[in-house]
Design a protein around this motif. Structure first.
Motif, PDB file in Angstrom:
ATOM      1  N   UNK A   1      35.961  52.980  49.459  1.00 32.07           N
ATOM      2  CA  UNK A   1      34.917  52.509  50.589  1.00 32.07           C
ATOM      3  C   UNK A   1      34.061  53.759  50.333  1.00 32.07           C
ATOM      4  N   UNK A   2      33.287  53.463  49.043  1.00 37.06           N
ATOM      5  CA  UNK A   2      31.664  54.470  49.220  1.00 37.06           C
ATOM      6  C   UNK A   2      31.899  55.656  48.828  1.00 37.06           C
ATOM      7  N   UNK A   3      33.567  56.331  48.588  1.00 34.54           N
ATOM      8  CA  UNK A   3      33.187  57.741  48.550  1.00 34.54           C
ATOM      9  C   UNK A   3      33.545  57.752  50.009  1.00 34.54           C
ATOM     10  N   UNK A   4      33.870  57.583  51.283  1.00 35.72           N
ATOM     11  CA  UNK A   4      34.055  58.265  52.310  1.00 35.72           C
ATOM     12  C   UNK A   4      35.700  57.314  52.907  1.00 35.72           C
ATOM     13  N   UNK A   5      36.528  58.263  53.472  1.00 31.51           N
ATOM     14  CA  UNK A   5      37.346  57.932  54.445  1.00 31.51           C
ATOM     15  C   UNK A   5      37.058  57.409  55.326  1.00 31.51           C
ATOM     16  N   UNK A   6      37.416  56.351  56.707  1.00 25.33           N
ATOM     17  CA  UNK A   6      36.720  55.926  57.910  1.00 25.33           C
ATOM     18  C   UNK A   6      37.755  55.543  58.706  1.00 25.33           C
ATOM     19  N   UNK A   7      38.031  56.465  60.146  1.00 23.96           N
ATOM     20  CA  UNK A   7      38.882  56.655  60.498  1.00 23.96           C
ATOM     21  C   UNK A   7      38.721  56.658  62.001  1.00 23.96           C
ATOM     22  N   UNK A   8      38.706  55.498  63.335  1.00 22.14           N
ATOM     23  CA  UNK A   8      38.470  55.183  64.296  1.00 22.14           C
ATOM     24  C   UNK A   8      39.986  55.090  65.387  1.00 22.14           C
ATOM     25  N   UNK A   9      39.309  56.355  66.318  1.00 17.62           N
ATOM     26  CA  UNK A   9      39.981  56.157  67.708  1.00 17.62           C
ATOM     27  C   UNK A   9      40.026  55.563  68.988  1.00 17.62           C
ATOM     28  N   UNK A  10      40.523  55.270  70.036  1.00 19.24           N
ATOM     29  CA  UNK A  10      39.634  54.390  70.992  1.00 19.24           C
ATOM     30  C   UNK A  10      40.610  54.803  71.895  1.00 19.24           C
ATOM     31  N   UNK A  11      39.234  55.058  73.255  1.00 20.17           N
ATOM     32  CA  UNK A  11      39.806  55.559  74.516  1.00 20.17           C
ATOM     33  C   UNK A  11      40.335  56.742  74.682  1.00 20.17           C
ATOM     34  N   UNK A  12      40.488  56.852  75.702  1.00 15.14           N
ATOM     35  CA  UNK A  12      40.695  58.926  75.559  1.00 15.14           C
ATOM     36  C   UNK A  12      43.037  58.317  75.673  1.00 15.14           C
ATOM     37  N   UNK A  13      43.410  57.395  75.304  1.00 11.95           N
ATOM     38  CA  UNK A  13      43.790  57.576  74.736  1.00 11.95           C
ATOM     39  C   UNK A  13      44.508  57.284  73.350  1.00 11.95           C
ATOM     40  N   UNK A  14      43.639  57.309  72.589  1.00 11.79           N
ATOM     41  CA  UNK A  14      43.068  57.812  71.688  1.00 11.79           C
ATOM     42  C   UNK A  14      44.413  56.500  70.250  1.00 11.79           C
ATOM     43  N   UNK A  15      44.049  54.655  70.981  1.00 16.94           N
ATOM     44  CA  UNK A  15      44.430  54.145  70.349  1.00 16.94           C
ATOM     45  C   UNK A  15      43.642  53.638  68.330  1.00 16.94           C
ATOM     46  N   UNK A  16      44.522  54.301  67.513  1.00 23.36           N
ATOM     47  CA  UNK A  16      44.021  53.792  65.973  1.00 23.36           C
ATOM     48  C   UNK A  16      43.363  52.809  66.166  1.00 23.36           C
ATOM     49  N   UNK A  17      41.878  52.618  65.778  1.00 24.56           N
ATOM     50  CA  UNK A  17      41.301  51.322  64.978  1.00 24.56           C
ATOM     51  C   UNK A  17      42.186  50.693  63.993  1.00 24.56           C
ATOM     52  N   UNK A  18      42.057  49.373  64.094  1.00 23.07           N
ATOM     53  CA  UNK A  18      42.435  48.524  63.034  1.00 23.07           C
ATOM     54  C   UNK A  18      43.741  47.907  63.291  1.00 23.07           C
TER      55      UNK A  18
END
Length: 171
Positions: A124-141
């Protein structure tokens, strides 16, 4: 004209302090589908940059761990060194109640992390990507392939190590 930008910048510059003082102790959210765990101390990291996504109506502050801060201060951001972690904190923008020409953070939308490890995240181009959504911090994907969506978007920034962030310069 400068005062139009001063209020939002001051709000962002004090973000880590304000977030720590007003937020309840956060529970650690579930890891991202690729196994990345959200760093618990991210809210105390230093400001690297600010941005606005006009089409999404959001304002953002990019914070970085010590390695990111050191790299930005030294101008060593192309490429960013391994060990750097950037977090983009995003809110819906709203007009300031006392100064309507200034856009300030409203409802929180998400945290986006980029972790530089050129070997571990070579796919992934040398980068680890992560996202958490909203105040509840739901993992994206739904599975590890969500990161390919991130790489596809960031590929237009390939010549600057896949990073859109322009570190701020202070006097």
């Amino acid at each position: 004209m400068k005062s139009r930008f001063l209020i939002p910048l001051l709000c962002f510059a004090s973000l880590p302090l304000c977030a720590e003082e007003t937020a309840a102790p956060a529970q650690q959210p579930a890891p991202a589908p690729n196994g990345i765990v959200r760093p618990q101390d991210y809210a105390s990291w230093k400001l690297i940059s600010v941005s606005q996504r006009i089409e999404q109506g959001t304002v953002r502050a990019v914070l970085g761990n010590q390695a990111a801060h050191d790299a930005a201060a030294a101008g060593k951001t192309n490429p960013w060194p391994d060990g750097v972690i950037l977090v983009k904190t995003s809110w819906k923008q709203r007009a300031h109640e006392l100064y309507p020409n200034a856009m300030v953070p409203g409802e929180f939308t998400q945290l986006d992390f980029m972790i530089k490890d050129s070997k571990k995240y070579a796919a992934t181009a040398g980068w680890g990507f992560a996202r958490w959504v909203g105040m509840e911090q739901k993992p994206y994907g739904t599975d590890v392939n969500f990161a390919q969506e991130c790489v596809a978007c960031h590929s237009i920034a390939k010549d600057v190590d896949y990073v859109f962030t322009h570190p701020v310069k202070l006097p």
